[in-house]
Write a protein that holds these residues in place. Structure first.
Motif, short mmCIF file in Angstrom:
data_model
loop_
_atom_site.label_atom_id
_atom_site.label_comp_id
_atom_site.label_asym_id
_atom_site.label_seq_id
_atom_site.Cartn_x
_atom_site.Cartn_y
_atom_site.Cartn_z
N CYS A 247 0.87 -1.18 0.00
CA CYS A 247 0.00 0.00 0.00
C CYS A 247 0.91 1.23 0.00
CB CYS A 247 -0.90 -0.02 1.22
SG CYS A 247 -1.82 -1.58 1.38
N THR A 248 0.74 2.10 -0.99
CA THR A 248 1.69 3.20 -1.19
C THR A 248 1.14 4.58 -0.93
OG1 THR A 248 1.14 3.26 -3.55
CG2 THR A 248 3.00 1.87 -2.90
N GLY A 249 -0.11 4.69 -0.55
CA GLY A 249 -0.68 6.02 -0.35
C GLY A 249 -1.55 6.07 0.87
N GLY A 250 -1.97 7.27 1.23
CA GLY A 250 -2.81 7.45 2.40
C GLY A 250 -4.27 7.52 2.05
N ASN A 251 -4.69 8.62 1.43
CA ASN A 251 -6.10 8.86 1.16
C ASN A 251 -6.56 8.11 -0.08
OD1 ASN A 251 -6.26 10.62 3.34
ND2 ASN A 251 -5.67 12.38 2.09
N ALA A 252 -7.83 7.73 -0.05
CA ALA A 252 -8.43 7.09 -1.22
C ALA A 252 -8.52 8.08 -2.37
CB ALA A 252 -9.81 6.56 -0.87
N LYS B 132 -9.62 -6.05 -7.13
CA LYS B 132 -10.43 -6.25 -5.93
C LYS B 132 -9.59 -6.83 -4.79
CE LYS B 132 -14.82 -6.83 -8.29
NZ LYS B 132 -15.90 -7.75 -8.66
N ALA B 133 -8.71 -7.76 -5.10
CA ALA B 133 -7.86 -8.36 -4.07
C ALA B 133 -6.89 -7.34 -3.49
CB ALA B 133 -7.10 -9.56 -4.64
N ALA B 134 -6.31 -6.48 -4.34
CA ALA B 134 -5.40 -5.44 -3.84
C ALA B 134 -6.16 -4.43 -2.98
CB ALA B 134 -4.71 -4.74 -5.01
N PHE B 135 -7.36 -4.06 -3.41
CA PHE B 135 -8.17 -3.13 -2.61
C PHE B 135 -8.57 -3.77 -1.28
CE2 PHE B 135 -9.87 -0.51 -6.45
CZ PHE B 135 -8.69 0.23 -6.47
N ALA B 136 -8.75 -5.08 -1.25
CA ALA B 136 -9.09 -5.77 0.00
C ALA B 136 -7.95 -5.63 1.01
CB ALA B 136 -9.39 -7.24 -0.26
N VAL B 137 -6.72 -5.51 0.53
CA VAL B 137 -5.56 -5.35 1.40
C VAL B 137 -5.36 -3.89 1.78
CG1 VAL B 137 -3.05 -5.60 1.55
CG2 VAL B 137 -4.42 -7.40 0.49
N CYS B 138 -5.42 -2.99 0.80
CA CYS B 138 -5.06 -1.59 1.01
C CYS B 138 -6.23 -0.67 1.31
CB CYS B 138 -4.32 -1.06 -0.22
SG CYS B 138 -2.74 -1.87 -0.49
N GLY B 139 -7.42 -1.07 0.96
CA GLY B 139 -8.58 -0.20 1.08
C GLY B 139 -9.04 0.22 -0.31
N LEU B 140 -10.30 0.48 -0.43
CA LEU B 140 -10.90 0.81 -1.72
C LEU B 140 -10.29 2.08 -2.30
CD1 LEU B 140 -13.05 -0.11 -3.73
CD2 LEU B 140 -14.69 1.33 -2.53
N ASP B 141 -9.84 1.98 -3.55
CA ASP B 141 -9.32 3.11 -4.32
C ASP B 141 -8.07 3.75 -3.73
OD1 ASP B 141 -11.42 2.74 -6.14
OD2 ASP B 141 -12.75 4.00 -4.95
N LYS B 142 -7.29 2.98 -2.97
CA LYS B 142 -6.04 3.51 -2.41
C LYS B 142 -4.87 3.03 -3.25
CE LYS B 142 -7.49 4.46 2.21
NZ LYS B 142 -7.17 4.36 3.62
N PRO B 143 -3.86 3.87 -3.44
CA PRO B 143 -2.69 3.51 -4.26
C PRO B 143 -1.99 2.25 -3.73
CG PRO B 143 -2.73 5.86 -3.85
CD PRO B 143 -3.79 5.25 -2.97
N PHE B 144 -1.45 1.46 -4.67
CA PHE B 144 -0.76 0.22 -4.31
C PHE B 144 0.17 -0.20 -5.44
CE2 PHE B 144 -4.47 -1.21 -6.68
CZ PHE B 144 -3.93 -2.18 -7.53
N THR B 145 1.05 -1.12 -5.12
CA THR B 145 1.78 -1.91 -6.12
C THR B 145 1.51 -3.37 -5.76
OG1 THR B 145 3.84 -1.98 -4.83
CG2 THR B 145 3.61 -0.18 -6.44
#
Length: 133
Positions: free
Chosen positions: A33-38, A101-114
């Motif tokens: 998860c690379t960001g704070g706010n959605a 969907k799986a990445a959002f399940a880890v980081c939160g909906l619409d939050k930056p990730f790799t």
């Protein structure tokens, strides 16, 4: 008696629907998860559908065997590249959506990730990034 049968069938139906969530999460690894706010929900969805020149509508798979692809809308960008340098992207719409969907399940909906999505390339996996630009 009829009510008991209805409850049993309902429980089986609900458990059958819940099973794919575990499978989805196994299709993604290395989630960071690379960001704070959605990010803006609508902008993320538009960018999501822009990968591979547009994977919306009747298109079911990334076309043209690109070696990288980005989907951009406003200040949001998805990037996708094969893990193996000699591979090309051939990710299906279903695999793409499950990975997101799986990445959002880890980081939160619409939050930056790799993350790394299992499969999706001519050989091996793909690396995906969602970021604010």
């Amino acid at each position: 008696m009829l009510f008991s049968l209805f409850l049993t069938l309902s429980a089986l139906f609900v458990s059958a629907l819940a099973a794919p969530l575990t499978t989805r999460q196994e299709k993604v690894s290395n989630v960071v998860c690379t960001g704070g706010n959605a990010l803006d929900f609508h902008t993320v969805n538009v960018a999501l559908l822009q990968i591979c020149g547009g994977i919306a509508g009747s298109i079911q798979k990334c076309q043209g065997a690109p070696t990288s692809s980005t989907g951009t809308s406003g200040n949001v960008q998805f990037s996708i590249v094969p893990v193996e340098q000699s591979a090309t992207i051939n990710i299906s719409k279903g695999r793409w959506e499950q990975g997101i969907k799986a990445a959002f399940a880890v980081c939160g909906l619409d939050k930056p990730f790799t993350a790394t999505f299992v499969g999706g390339a001519s050989t091996g996996d793909v690396n995906v990034e969602l970021k604010q630009i």
